[in-house]
Design a protein around this motif. Structure first.
Motif, short mmCIF file in Angstrom:
data_model
loop_
_atom_site.label_atom_id
_atom_site.label_comp_id
_atom_site.label_asym_id
_atom_site.label_seq_id
_atom_site.Cartn_x
_atom_site.Cartn_y
_atom_site.Cartn_z
N SER A 35 0.60 -1.48 0.02
CA SER A 35 -0.26 0.19 0.05
C SER A 35 0.64 1.26 0.35
N ILE A 36 1.75 1.57 0.33
CA ILE A 36 2.71 2.35 0.47
C ILE A 36 3.62 2.60 -0.73
N VAL A 37 4.30 1.45 -1.18
CA VAL A 37 5.21 1.82 -2.83
C VAL A 37 3.54 2.71 -3.17
N ILE A 38 2.53 1.40 -3.93
CA ILE A 38 1.68 2.42 -4.59
C ILE A 38 1.26 3.61 -4.48
N TRP A 39 0.74 4.02 -3.39
CA TRP A 39 0.29 5.22 -2.93
C TRP A 39 1.32 6.62 -3.26
N LEU A 40 2.70 5.64 -3.29
CA LEU A 40 4.44 6.34 -3.60
C LEU A 40 4.10 6.76 -4.87
N ILE A 41 4.04 5.85 -5.38
CA ILE A 41 4.25 5.55 -6.92
C ILE A 41 2.66 6.33 -7.98
N ALA A 42 1.61 6.09 -7.03
CA ALA A 42 0.61 6.33 -8.09
C ALA A 42 0.67 8.49 -7.74
N GLY A 43 0.67 8.86 -6.35
CA GLY A 43 1.03 9.89 -5.99
C GLY A 43 1.93 10.99 -6.81
N VAL A 44 3.14 9.93 -7.14
CA VAL A 44 4.11 10.78 -8.31
C VAL A 44 3.83 10.79 -9.88
N ALA A 45 3.20 9.89 -9.55
CA ALA A 45 2.54 9.95 -11.01
C ALA A 45 1.17 10.51 -11.40
N PHE A 46 0.66 10.84 -11.09
CA PHE A 46 -0.81 11.57 -10.64
C PHE A 46 0.28 13.26 -11.09
N PHE A 47 1.03 13.35 -10.31
CA PHE A 47 1.66 14.72 -9.93
C PHE A 47 2.52 15.39 -11.52
N LEU A 48 3.41 13.98 -11.81
CA LEU A 48 3.63 14.30 -13.10
C LEU A 48 2.99 14.13 -14.55
N ALA A 49 1.23 13.66 -14.30
CA ALA A 49 0.56 13.59 -15.70
C ALA A 49 0.30 15.06 -15.22
N MET A 50 0.31 15.65 -14.00
CA MET A 50 -0.77 16.62 -14.43
C MET A 50 0.50 18.26 -14.95
N LEU A 51 1.50 17.62 -14.49
CA LEU A 51 2.88 19.19 -14.59
C LEU A 51 2.90 18.92 -15.84
#
Length: 157
Positions: A33-49
């Motif tokens: 869960s920690i790994v997926i939350w970290l990956i998903a948060g960074v990926a979402f931010f990069l996609a928005m960027l």
């Protein structure tokens, strides 16, 4: 004459024993869960960027991405602290909160998709389903009677 108050007092205080298997499993199940939350948060931010546009629209989209990243990082921090708290026997709530949040989000998404009739299999859905399920199992295990008894014995000892 026997001093029964001293004998009953020592019997009332259970000695903290070994860490139950359910606590170990609950803590380990939160690692994905920690790994997926970290990956998903960074990926979402990069996609928005990387979205197109400029001006206020771009600023708002990146702001939303930063907000989602902040929430994801908060869940990562809470889950990591919860694992540590559960591992040391400090408190079960530290692990139950991020596990409950992750599982609750999983349930809300599944119910929403079912209500809209949009639930179908996509390979990208496997990871969130598995992580949500693992968080649910972790929540059940951390609230189980052996775990509660161990935490209670650690708090009184």
């Amino acid at each position: 004459m026997l001093n029964t108050s001293a004998e009953s007092g020592s019997a009332a205080m259970p000695t903290p024993g070994r860490r139950p298997v359910v606590v170990i499993i609950a803590a380990l199940l939160m690692v994905p869960s920690i790994v997926i939350w970290l990956i998903a948060g960074v990926a979402f931010f990069l996609a928005m960027l990387r979205t197109e546009g400029d001006g206020l629209g771009k600023f708002l989209v990146v702001g939303i991405g930063a907000g989602v990243l902040a929430i994801a990082l908060l869940v990562v921090l809470l889950a990591a602290m919860g694992i540590f708290m559960a591992w040391t026997g400090d408190n079960a709530a530290g692990l139950a909160v991020p596990a409950g949040f992750t599982f609750g989000l999983f349930v809300v998404v599944i119910v929403t998709l079912l209500a809209q009739g949009k639930l179908s299999y996509h390979p990208t859905m496997v990871t969130p389903l598995v992580v949500g399920g693992l968080a649910g199992v972790s929540l059940i295990l951390i609230k189980s009677p052996p775990a509660r008894a161990w935490f209670a014995s650690r708090a009184s000892g």
